[in-house]
Design a protein around this motif. Structure first.
Motif, short mmCIF file in Angstrom:
data_model
loop_
_atom_site.label_atom_id
_atom_site.label_comp_id
_atom_site.label_asym_id
_atom_site.label_seq_id
_atom_site.Cartn_x
_atom_site.Cartn_y
_atom_site.Cartn_z
N MET A 1 0.83 -1.21 0.00
CA MET A 1 0.00 0.00 0.00
C MET A 1 0.87 1.26 0.00
O MET A 1 0.61 2.21 -0.76
CB MET A 1 -0.91 -0.01 1.23
CG MET A 1 -2.02 -1.04 1.16
SD MET A 1 -3.00 -1.09 2.67
CE MET A 1 -3.66 0.57 2.70
N ALA A 2 1.90 1.28 0.85
CA ALA A 2 2.75 2.47 0.96
C ALA A 2 3.46 2.75 -0.36
O ALA A 2 3.48 3.88 -0.85
CB ALA A 2 3.77 2.27 2.08
N ALA A 3 4.07 1.70 -0.95
CA ALA A 3 4.78 1.89 -2.21
C ALA A 3 3.81 2.29 -3.31
O ALA A 3 4.13 3.14 -4.16
CB ALA A 3 5.51 0.59 -2.58
N GLY A 4 2.60 1.70 -3.30
CA GLY A 4 1.59 2.05 -4.30
C GLY A 4 1.21 3.52 -4.23
O GLY A 4 1.12 4.21 -5.24
N PHE A 5 1.00 4.02 -3.00
CA PHE A 5 0.63 5.43 -2.85
C PHE A 5 1.78 6.36 -3.27
O PHE A 5 1.55 7.42 -3.85
CB PHE A 5 0.24 5.72 -1.39
CG PHE A 5 -1.21 5.44 -1.10
CD1 PHE A 5 -2.20 6.23 -1.64
CD2 PHE A 5 -1.57 4.35 -0.33
CE1 PHE A 5 -3.55 5.97 -1.40
CE2 PHE A 5 -2.92 4.07 -0.08
CZ PHE A 5 -3.91 4.88 -0.62
N LEU A 6 3.01 5.94 -2.98
CA LEU A 6 4.15 6.80 -3.35
C LEU A 6 4.30 6.91 -4.86
O LEU A 6 4.54 8.00 -5.39
CB LEU A 6 5.44 6.23 -2.72
CG LEU A 6 5.57 6.45 -1.20
CD1 LEU A 6 6.77 5.70 -0.65
CD2 LEU A 6 5.70 7.94 -0.89
N ILE A 7 4.19 5.77 -5.57
CA ILE A 7 4.35 5.88 -7.04
C ILE A 7 3.10 6.50 -7.66
O ILE A 7 3.16 7.11 -8.73
CB ILE A 7 4.68 4.51 -7.68
CG1 ILE A 7 3.59 3.47 -7.36
CG2 ILE A 7 6.03 4.02 -7.27
CD1 ILE A 7 3.82 2.16 -8.09
N PHE A 8 1.95 6.39 -6.98
CA PHE A 8 0.76 7.13 -7.43
C PHE A 8 1.02 8.64 -7.33
O PHE A 8 0.67 9.41 -8.23
CB PHE A 8 -0.44 6.72 -6.57
CG PHE A 8 -1.67 7.55 -6.80
CD1 PHE A 8 -2.32 7.52 -8.02
CD2 PHE A 8 -2.18 8.34 -5.79
CE1 PHE A 8 -3.47 8.30 -8.24
CE2 PHE A 8 -3.33 9.11 -5.99
CZ PHE A 8 -3.96 9.08 -7.22
#
Length: 342
Positions: free
Chosen positions: A81-88
């Protein structure tokens, strides 16, 4: 704890692969080749994927958990989730500068409104999930390989030790029994004590020659006998101070570690009545067992193979996956052994 290194090469190669996939899809959808847009797609896709790789590599860097248990599942979900939000977020920032930035297809500027942002977030989370499991299973595979290598090294070291023992013409058991007998043949108290302490030294060596760990309490008791022999030979040329709390004596270390460090200090430093060698053994912050001596190197240094310190380093690394620390300055030579609790 050992931290895995970030595999930049694998991250770059996987990002290039995704960039080529995006490039191929883009070419299929284009009526005519627009090189500026193509370059933009490839560059953005590479940075997008490489950023995702870098974030997951950093998150997994300190994670030595091999089992995919509930704790690891929670860690995986949070990481994804954290990595997904960052690349989003990276996607949004890039979109702020150019609305023509796309990844894998053209929906970023074909679809508008909340549906567009939901699609971008879903895309980021799916890519994050894919990268996490690629990195996690790569990490597991490497850890297992490293574990197998360490076991092979331990077996090799044990085999070499056994062969070395077989080569000894004088059995330590025989020597120990001989020393015990010798102490009964003399009436001199000093000789009796010396032989008794020498026998204790050999008894410890015999007892622990095939063991990998000893308690600090046992090691210090052995060192007392070893120091008695040293003091008898060197008198006031050597001064050793041991300051270890009783509650720390349950910790463990490889047998003969302290003896090797003391021997190393004597071998490389001047020890005389005028310039006594001072060795301190103490606990620092309940994290390290410290062996420190005043640094007064011999002018004529004996040839050293460095086996003593190297042996200790290898045993701590193989047995406990910990590194020892060596500090050498103009005044002191210090070896810091990590405290290993049983």
């Amino acid at each position: 704890m050992q931290f895995q290194k970030i595999d930049w090469k694998l991250g770059a190669l996987s990002s290039i692969l995704f960039s080529m996939i995006a490039f191929s899809l883009f070419l299929i959808r284009m009526d005519e080749i627009r090189w500026n847009d193509t370059l933009l797609v490839v560059t953005f896709t590479f940075l997008y994927c490489f950023l995702c790789w870098l974030i997951h590599s950093s998150l997994l860097k300190r994670n030595n958990q091999l089992k995919f248990d509930n704790k690891q599942k929670r860690y995986a979900a949070l990481s994804i989730m954290a990595a997904g939000f960052l690349i989003f977020g990276f996607d949004l920032i890039c979109g702020f500068f150019s609305d023509r930035i796309i990844l894998f297809n053209q929906f970023s500027y074909q679809i508008h409104g909340p549906k567009k942002y939901f699609g971008m977030l879903l895309r980021a989370e799916l890519l994050s999930c894919l990268y996490y499991f690629i990195l996690y299973y790569t990490h597991i595979l490497r850890e297992k390989q490293q574990h197998a290598i360490e076991i092979a090294k331990l077996k090799q070291a044990q085999l070499e030790a056994n062969l070395s023992s077989l080569k000894e013409q004088l059995s330590p058991h025989f020597l120990f029994n001989t020393l015990s007998t010798l102490s009964t043949l003399t009436r001199e108290e000093n000789v009796k004590n010396y032989v008794s302490e020498l026998a204790s030294v050999y008894q410890y060596v015999v007892l622990y020659e095939k063991k990998n760990k000893a308690s600090l309490k046992e090691e210090l008791k052995f060192i007392e006998s070893y120091l008695y022999i040293l003091k008898t030979r060197m008198e006031n040329a050597i001064m050793i101070c041991i300051n270890v709390d009783e509650n720390m004596k349950k910790t463990v270390l490889p047998p003969l570690t302290l003896q090797l460090l003391i021997e190393n200090a004597i071998k490389h430093n001047i020890a005389s009545m005028a310039r006594p060698l001072k060795i301190d053994i103490y606990i620092k912050d309940e994290e390290f067992l410290v062996v420190s001596n005043n640094f007064q190197p011999k002018i004529s240094v004996q040839h050293s193979t460095g086996i003593g310190l190297d042996n200790i380093m290898q045993r701590y690394n193989l047995l406990f996956s910990r590194d020892i620390h060596i500090i050498n300055n103009a005044n002191e030579f210090t070896v810091m052994l990590p405290i290993i609790r049983p």
